[in-house]
Motif scaffolding. Structure first.
Motif, PDB file in Angstrom:
ATOM      1  N   PHE A 221       2.590   5.931  15.233  1.00 17.32           N
ATOM      2  CA  PHE A 221       2.495   6.268  13.980  1.00 17.32           C
ATOM      3  C   PHE A 221       2.605   7.781  13.990  1.00 17.32           C
TER       4      PHE A 221
ATOM      5  N   ALA B 247       0.777  -1.328  -0.058  1.00 14.67           N
ATOM      6  CA  ALA B 247      -0.059   0.119   0.043  1.00 14.67           C
ATOM      7  C   ALA B 247       0.986   1.399  -0.012  1.00 14.67           C
TER       8      ALA B 247
ATOM      9  N   CYS C  51       4.935  -4.042   6.407  1.00 15.99           N
ATOM     10  CA  CYS C  51       3.520  -3.125   6.693  1.00 15.99           C
ATOM     11  C   CYS C  51       3.337  -2.943   8.084  1.00 15.99           C
ATOM     12  N   LEU C  52       3.115  -1.772   8.554  1.00 21.77           N
ATOM     13  CA  LEU C  52       3.020  -1.359   9.728  1.00 21.77           C
ATOM     14  C   LEU C  52       1.416  -1.448  10.051  1.00 21.77           C
ATOM     15  N   GLY C  53       0.686  -1.408   9.224  1.00 21.24           N
ATOM     16  CA  GLY C  53      -0.836  -1.556   9.633  1.00 21.24           C
ATOM     17  C   GLY C  53      -1.308  -0.011   9.713  1.00 21.24           C
ATOM     18  N   ASP C  54      -1.127   0.814   8.791  1.00 24.17           N
ATOM     19  CA  ASP C  54      -1.684   2.190   8.804  1.00 24.17           C
ATOM     20  C   ASP C  54      -1.865   2.706   7.437  1.00 24.17           C
ATOM     21  N   CYS C  55      -2.273   1.698   6.606  1.00 26.85           N
ATOM     22  CA  CYS C  55      -2.244   1.808   5.148  1.00 26.85           C
ATOM     23  C   CYS C  55      -3.169   2.785   4.453  1.00 26.85           C
ATOM     24  N   ASP C  56      -4.039   3.325   5.374  1.00 27.53           N
ATOM     25  CA  ASP C  56      -5.026   4.323   4.780  1.00 27.53           C
ATOM     26  C   ASP C  56      -4.445   5.871   4.941  1.00 27.53           C
TER      27      ASP C  56
ATOM     28  N   ARG D  57       2.620   9.781  10.970  1.00 28.34           N
ATOM     29  CA  ARG D  57       1.535  10.172   9.880  1.00 28.34           C
ATOM     30  C   ARG D  57       2.023  11.306   9.053  1.00 28.34           C
TER      31      ARG D  57
END
Lengths: 434, 204
Positions: free
Chosen positions: B139, B86, B123-128, B141
């Motif tokens: 995170f 992503a 992948c760190l799982g903040d894909c949005d 951002r």
């Protein structure tokens, strides 16, 4: 048309600023389900979960009720929560742990009552700093509230829950690797048999391992009944499910929608969901269920979001993460990066995975950077065939765990859908996309 | 002579007491050592072995399997840029290249004054909010080069409250030990099992 009238079973609090606090949880009906469960027999609670036909939300989609019924009777048994969410582009469990940790904790306590386990452990992925803090706070508050510890709510049921931090390894999402890690060892998946931790799990004792989203559904199921849950969705895919949408979409995010009654097209294009692709770009491919799942071409966008429906088309709903690849995105580069992920995360026990992933990554890298050869496409497929003979789906197993046989998915998909791009990379000496 | 400072040693013993087998405390104790020292030292692993009734080699064997354990000193801030699928589509590789130029180090290296270590993450799982950047497992951002640079400037000149120093994984600690004695659990579970059996008999 998307069907969006289903209840928000697990996401009712994720939009609230204070949805993670005990005060807000109690003000919105929190721990009522636990009180209800404790007034029922453990078997009756398990029956509701079985009636819900809740499929595991981690990736394999094994029915939770069946998993529970397989737990071997033994004086010492355990419940382990798999919060090691690491499948690329999956970010739903993190959301649940950060925004509604009490819902998870309540689900854990109810499940522990139903299963009569000795103790429960919540394994939280190490990289989720905030998630870890929120789950720890929720557990602390649950003890203070009398929902954990001795004689919960005066019911005569007692339970301890321990929050266990991971430390950064994708493979620990495999339940047997997770158990090894919880025992203080390297995250090596266990050799089968035994096939199920329900017979031989943590410390060799019968153990149920459930995913975060799976257990977050339990409070609603107990309050509303398994039948109400099963009335949503269709066929084997009951209830709602969280879909993590990312890639070339206007509104990436996590959406809770009813299973089967919505399609990939609904998820990507509905204004209340994905809202269409970025700059209205055409779709080259969709990865329907995490990095391990074979890709869908744009011709399969109308496949319903259901476990069997996706399986019928040669892929899997997996972890519920949907990644949209746009017409201008390089398929070779995407396949290379996903392969590098598997290569980095291979635990190294089995030769096909450890060696195969490395070879595939090197071949794809040279294609991407300008050293590719025409015969590399056949070579890629040949190595893939050695890891998962026949290249079918579900893949043939040559390794201890499913990681290895998942490696071919992005490669065979990219070649099947975009073979010309591979040859163009050879001709032009690499990627021309920049 | 304990490697863990007195307060940390006490916490370490509390952690071991949470598990049916001491070895299960290996990962939490490695995190605790990193919280004290900023990395996982050889001396810490010797003491963790003693606490978990294993050997230093076994502790090292486990610790070296995991990305979050650093067996050599790292910066106060470990900056991770994700380049998985992503983030790749959103320009993760380009942001990582920018981070290398901006910090003046390659992936895996630490800046000369010891403030920053740069890593390329899975992948760190903040894909949005891609491409995803984490500092010390938080995170941040910052999806653009400019936002990345201003974050780094901020961290250079002073701390950001949301981001603990490297090693402090959770600022929340467990508030209680195990609350239920083993024999209470055994008695309760046996009683419920007996009730279930007698109900079955009555029903059957």
């Amino acid at each position: 048309m998307a069907k969006l009238d289903a209840p928000q079973i697990v996401t009712s609090r994720v939009g609230l600023d204070d949805g993670h606090t005990l005060a807000r949880y109690l003000a919105t009906g929190g721990y009522e389900s636990l009180r209800r469960a404790l007034s029922m027999s453990p078997a009756a609670v398990a029956e509701e979960v079985d009636a819900a036909s809740l499929l595991g939300r981690g990736g394999a989609g094994f029915p939770a009720g069946r998993k529970w019924s397989m737990l071997k009777k033994d004086p010492v048994t355990y419940l382990v929560v798999n919060g090691d969410e690491s499948e690329p582009a999956t970010f739903k469990d993190r959301l649940l742990m950060e925004r509604d940790p009490h819902q998870l904790v309540e689900g854990v306590i109810i499940s522990a009552w139903a299963l009569q386990v000795t103790a429960a452990f919540i394994f939280v992925r190490g990289e989720f700093g905030l998630g870890l803090e929120r789950v720890l706070t929720a557990v602390n508050d649950a003890y203070a509230h009398g929902a954990l510890g001795l004689d919960i709510f005066g019911s005569g049921f007692s339970l301890d829950v321990v929050v266990h931090p991971g430390a950064g390894a994708y493979i620990c999402g495999d339940e047997t690797a997770l158990l090894e890690t919880l025992e203080g060892k390297r995250g090596f998946p266990r050799i089968k048999p035994p096939f199920y931790p329900a017979a031989i799990g943590l410390y060799g004792q019968p153990t149920v391992v459930n995913n975060v989203e799976t257990l977050s559904n339990i409070p609603w199921i107990v309050l509303n009944g398994g039948r109400a849950f099963a009335a949503l969705g269709k066929g084997r895919s009951t209830g709602t499910r969280l879909f993590a949408l990312s890639g070339r979409v206007r509104r990436p995010g996590v959406y809770e929608i009813e299973m089967v009654h919505n399609t990939f097209r609904d998820l990507i294009f509905d204004p209340a969901l994905g809202g269409g692709t970025t700059d209205d770009v055409a779709i080259k491919a969709v990865i329907p269920g995490g990095a391990s799942s074979p890709w869908f071409g744009p011709d399969l966008l109308d496949v319903p979001l259901g476990q069997d429906e996706v399986a019928e088309h040669g892929s899997m709903l997996g972890s519920g993460s949907v990644i949209v690849i746009g017409a201008n995105d390089c398929a070779v580069r995407a396949a290379w990066r996903l392969t590098r992920f598997f290569q980095r995360e291979s635990c190294g026990q089995c030769t096909p995975c450890r060696e195969g992933a490395g070879w595939l990554e090197r071949i794809l890298r040279r294609l991407e950077t300008g050293g590719g050869r025409r015969e590399d496409i056949d070579l890629l497929l040949d190595v893939c065939d050695n890891i998962a003979p026949g290249l079918g789906w579900p893949p043939q197993q040559t390794t201890i765990c499913p990681l290895g046989p998942s490696i071919p998915s992005p490669i065979t998909s990219a070649i099947a859908l975009c073979k010309d791009e591979f040859f163009a990379h050879v001709e032009h000496g690499g990627c021309t996309d920049g | 002579m304990s490697h863990f400072l007195p307060g940390f040693r006490l916490r370490a013993e509390g952690i071991v007491a949470l598990y049916p087998h001491a070895r299960s405390a290996t990962l939490p104790l490695c995190h605790l050592a990193q919280e004290q020292d900023g990395y996982l030292s050889a001396n810490a692993m010797v003491e963790i072995a003693e606490l978990t009734e294993t050997t230093p080699a076994e502790v090292r064997g486990t610790a070296s399997f995991f990305d979050l354990f650093h067996l050599e000193p790292v910066g106060t801030y470990v900056v991770g840029v994700c380049t998985n699928i992503a983030c790749l589509l959103a320009g993760g590789l380009e942001l990582l290249a920018h981070a290398e130029r901006s910090l003046g180090v390659a992936v895996g290296e630490t800046t000369a004054e010891g403030t920053f270590t740069l890593e390329e993450c899975e992948c760190l799982g903040d894909c949005d909010v891609a491409p995803c950047v984490q500092v010390n497992c938080r995170f941040v951002r910052t999806t653009t080069p400019d936002a990345f640079d201003s974050l780094i400037d901020q961290l250079r000149t002073g701390a950001i409250p949301e981001i603990p120093r490297f090693g402090l994984l959770s600022r929340v600690r467990r508030s209680v030990g195990l609350a239920v004695p083993t024999e209470v659990i055994a008695t309760e579970r046996a009683r419920v099992a007996a009730e279930a059996t007698s109900n079955d008999r009555a029903a059957g």
